[in-house]
Scaffold this motif. Sequence first.
Motif, short mmCIF file in Angstrom:
data_model
loop_
_atom_site.label_atom_id
_atom_site.label_comp_id
_atom_site.label_asym_id
_atom_site.label_seq_id
_atom_site.Cartn_x
_atom_site.Cartn_y
_atom_site.Cartn_z
N ARG A 146 0.80 -1.22 0.00
CA ARG A 146 0.00 0.00 0.00
C ARG A 146 0.84 1.27 0.00
O ARG A 146 0.43 2.28 -0.58
N GLY A 147 1.98 1.22 0.64
CA GLY A 147 2.80 2.42 0.70
C GLY A 147 3.50 2.73 -0.60
O GLY A 147 3.42 3.85 -1.12
N ALA A 148 4.21 1.75 -1.14
CA ALA A 148 5.01 1.97 -2.35
C ALA A 148 4.40 1.34 -3.59
O ALA A 148 4.77 1.70 -4.71
N GLY A 149 3.49 0.40 -3.41
CA GLY A 149 2.89 -0.26 -4.57
C GLY A 149 3.93 -0.93 -5.45
O GLY A 149 3.98 -0.72 -6.66
N VAL A 150 4.78 -1.75 -4.83
CA VAL A 150 5.84 -2.44 -5.59
C VAL A 150 5.21 -3.25 -6.72
O VAL A 150 4.21 -3.95 -6.53
N ARG A 151 5.82 -3.16 -7.90
CA ARG A 151 5.31 -3.89 -9.05
C ARG A 151 6.45 -4.52 -9.83
O ARG A 151 7.63 -4.26 -9.57
N ARG A 152 6.08 -5.32 -10.80
CA ARG A 152 7.05 -6.10 -11.55
C ARG A 152 8.10 -5.19 -12.19
O ARG A 152 7.78 -4.17 -12.80
N GLY A 153 9.35 -5.59 -12.04
CA GLY A 153 10.45 -4.87 -12.65
C GLY A 153 11.08 -3.79 -11.81
O GLY A 153 12.11 -3.23 -12.19
N ASP A 154 10.51 -3.48 -10.63
CA ASP A 154 11.03 -2.40 -9.79
C ASP A 154 12.40 -2.74 -9.21
O ASP A 154 12.69 -3.90 -8.89
N THR A 155 13.20 -1.70 -9.03
CA THR A 155 14.40 -1.78 -8.20
C THR A 155 14.04 -1.15 -6.86
O THR A 155 13.62 0.02 -6.81
N VAL A 156 14.21 -1.92 -5.80
CA VAL A 156 13.74 -1.53 -4.47
C VAL A 156 14.92 -1.41 -3.52
O VAL A 156 15.78 -2.29 -3.47
N PHE A 157 14.94 -0.33 -2.74
CA PHE A 157 15.95 -0.13 -1.69
C PHE A 157 15.24 -0.18 -0.35
O PHE A 157 14.33 0.60 -0.07
N VAL A 158 15.66 -1.13 0.51
CA VAL A 158 15.09 -1.30 1.84
C VAL A 158 16.13 -0.88 2.88
O VAL A 158 17.20 -1.48 2.96
N THR A 159 15.83 0.14 3.67
CA THR A 159 16.75 0.54 4.72
C THR A 159 16.45 -0.28 5.98
O THR A 159 15.34 -0.70 6.22
N GLY A 160 17.49 -0.48 6.80
CA GLY A 160 17.32 -1.32 7.98
C GLY A 160 16.91 -2.72 7.60
O GLY A 160 16.06 -3.34 8.24
N ALA A 161 17.54 -3.26 6.56
CA ALA A 161 17.08 -4.51 5.96
C ALA A 161 17.28 -5.74 6.83
O ALA A 161 16.64 -6.77 6.59
N ALA A 162 18.15 -5.67 7.83
CA ALA A 162 18.40 -6.83 8.67
C ALA A 162 17.53 -6.86 9.91
O ALA A 162 17.62 -7.78 10.72
N GLY A 163 16.64 -5.88 10.08
CA GLY A 163 15.76 -5.84 11.24
C GLY A 163 14.51 -6.66 11.06
O GLY A 163 14.30 -7.31 10.02
N GLY A 164 13.65 -6.62 12.06
CA GLY A 164 12.43 -7.40 12.02
C GLY A 164 11.51 -7.02 10.89
O GLY A 164 10.79 -7.85 10.33
N VAL A 165 11.49 -5.73 10.51
CA VAL A 165 10.68 -5.27 9.39
C VAL A 165 11.39 -5.52 8.07
O VAL A 165 10.85 -6.09 7.13
N GLY A 166 12.66 -5.11 8.00
CA GLY A 166 13.39 -5.18 6.75
C GLY A 166 13.59 -6.58 6.21
O GLY A 166 13.57 -6.79 4.98
N THR A 167 13.81 -7.56 7.10
CA THR A 167 14.02 -8.92 6.62
C THR A 167 12.78 -9.45 5.90
O THR A 167 12.90 -10.31 5.01
N LEU A 168 11.61 -8.96 6.28
CA LEU A 168 10.37 -9.38 5.61
C LEU A 168 10.02 -8.47 4.44
O LEU A 168 9.48 -8.93 3.43
N ALA A 169 10.36 -7.18 4.54
CA ALA A 169 10.02 -6.25 3.46
C ALA A 169 10.70 -6.65 2.16
O ALA A 169 10.08 -6.60 1.08
N GLY A 170 11.96 -7.01 2.22
CA GLY A 170 12.66 -7.42 1.01
C GLY A 170 12.02 -8.64 0.38
O GLY A 170 11.91 -8.74 -0.86
N GLN A 171 11.58 -9.58 1.21
CA GLN A 171 10.95 -10.79 0.68
C GLN A 171 9.58 -10.49 0.08
O GLN A 171 9.22 -11.03 -0.97
N PHE A 172 8.81 -9.63 0.73
CA PHE A 172 7.51 -9.23 0.15
C PHE A 172 7.71 -8.48 -1.17
O PHE A 172 6.93 -8.65 -2.11
#
Length: 341
Positions: A146-172
Motif C-alpha cells: 500500500r505504501g510503495a505499490g511495488v510492481r514487476r520490474g522495480d528496483t527496491v531499496f530497503v533501509t534497515g534490511a536486517a531488522g524485524g521489518v526489513g528482513t520481511l520487506a525485502g521478501q515481500f
Amino acid sequence: MPLPRTHREVRLAARPRPEGPLTTDHFEVVHAPLPTPGPGQVLVRNRLMSVAAAMRPLASADPGALGLPQLRHRVGEVMRGPAIGEVLSAPPDTGLTSGALVRHHSGWREYAVLDAAEAPPLDPDALPDPAAHLSQGFTAWLGVVRGAGVRRGDTVFVTGAAGGVGTLAGQFARLHGAARVIGSTGSRDKADRLVAELGYDAAVIRGAGPIEEQLRAAAPDGIDVLFDTVGGEQLRAALALARRKARFALVGALAAQLSDDALATTPISTLALIARGVTLRGISGYDHADAAPTYLREFGRALREGAITYPHTRLTGITQAPRALVELLEGRHLGAVLVEL
C-alpha cells in the motif's frame, strides 16, 4: 493449577542519558501482586513477547508529547509491547475459552489483565507458527503493497534490511515482482546474510563509506522504490538515486529515534521531489486495519510454501527481556527478537 500470588514484570528503572547507550541497568525485574481481572476483563499467562527498536525509552522526560504510544515509557512503569498470551479466565460472553491464545500489547510481564476487546484470539490456521503473529510482517507488507505499490520490474531499496521489518520487506518486495532488491545494514556479516539467505541482490553497509556512493554502485540505473525504516542519510541517498515517478514508503525513523530525538528532521530537496515526481508516503498500521485479513492470507500462504522465511531469535525467561532489547539495538541479531516467558 492454582495461580501464584505474585508474578514478575519488567519496569523502566532509569532513563538513558542522551549521549549514552541503553543498558540492562536501565531496567529492573520486580515481583508484583498477580493482577485481578474485573468485569469484562481477561486474565492471560504470557507465553511469548517481542522487542523492537521503537521500544527504546527516550531520555526525554515527556516522550508522550510526541503522540507515539510506543515511546511512552515512564520511570517506574512496566514496559509494554506485543505479546501472545494464553487465556486463563474470561467472562462467558467474550467467546474466549481457557487455553485460547490471544495477541495483545501488555508484554514485559508474566501475567496480564486485558479488556476483552483488547485480546483478539489468534486464528490457529492463519499462520503455521504462532510466533509469526509477533512478526513485524504487517508493517513490511503495508509498506510494500500500500505504501510503495511495488510492481514487476522495480528496483527496491530497503533501509534497515536486517531488522524485524526489513528482513520481511525485502521478501515481500520480491513476491510482488521486484526485479532487484537492495538493503542497508550495519555489518558485512549481515550484508552477506541478506544476500545468501533472504533474496537480496546487494547490500550497502553503514560506516563503510558514503551511503549514496554505495547505493549508486548497487543500483547504477537508480531506484523505483524506497522502503524506509531509518530516514536520515539513507533517505537522502535514496532521493539522489530516485528515478522518475519513484515511490517512497516511510514506515520508521530509526536514525532519529536512536539518537534520542524522534522529531529530528531530515533535510531533503523538495525541488528534486517535484522534478522527478517522487511520492513520499508515511504509512502506519493504525490506519490500515482493513488490510489485516489480506496480509494474513498472503503471509500464511508464503510461509507454508516456503516463499518467505521469518528470521528471528528467541531468548528464554522474562529476565532476558532487557538483554533482548539491548542486543537488538546493538545489532547483534538478524530479524525479529522474541522472548519466551
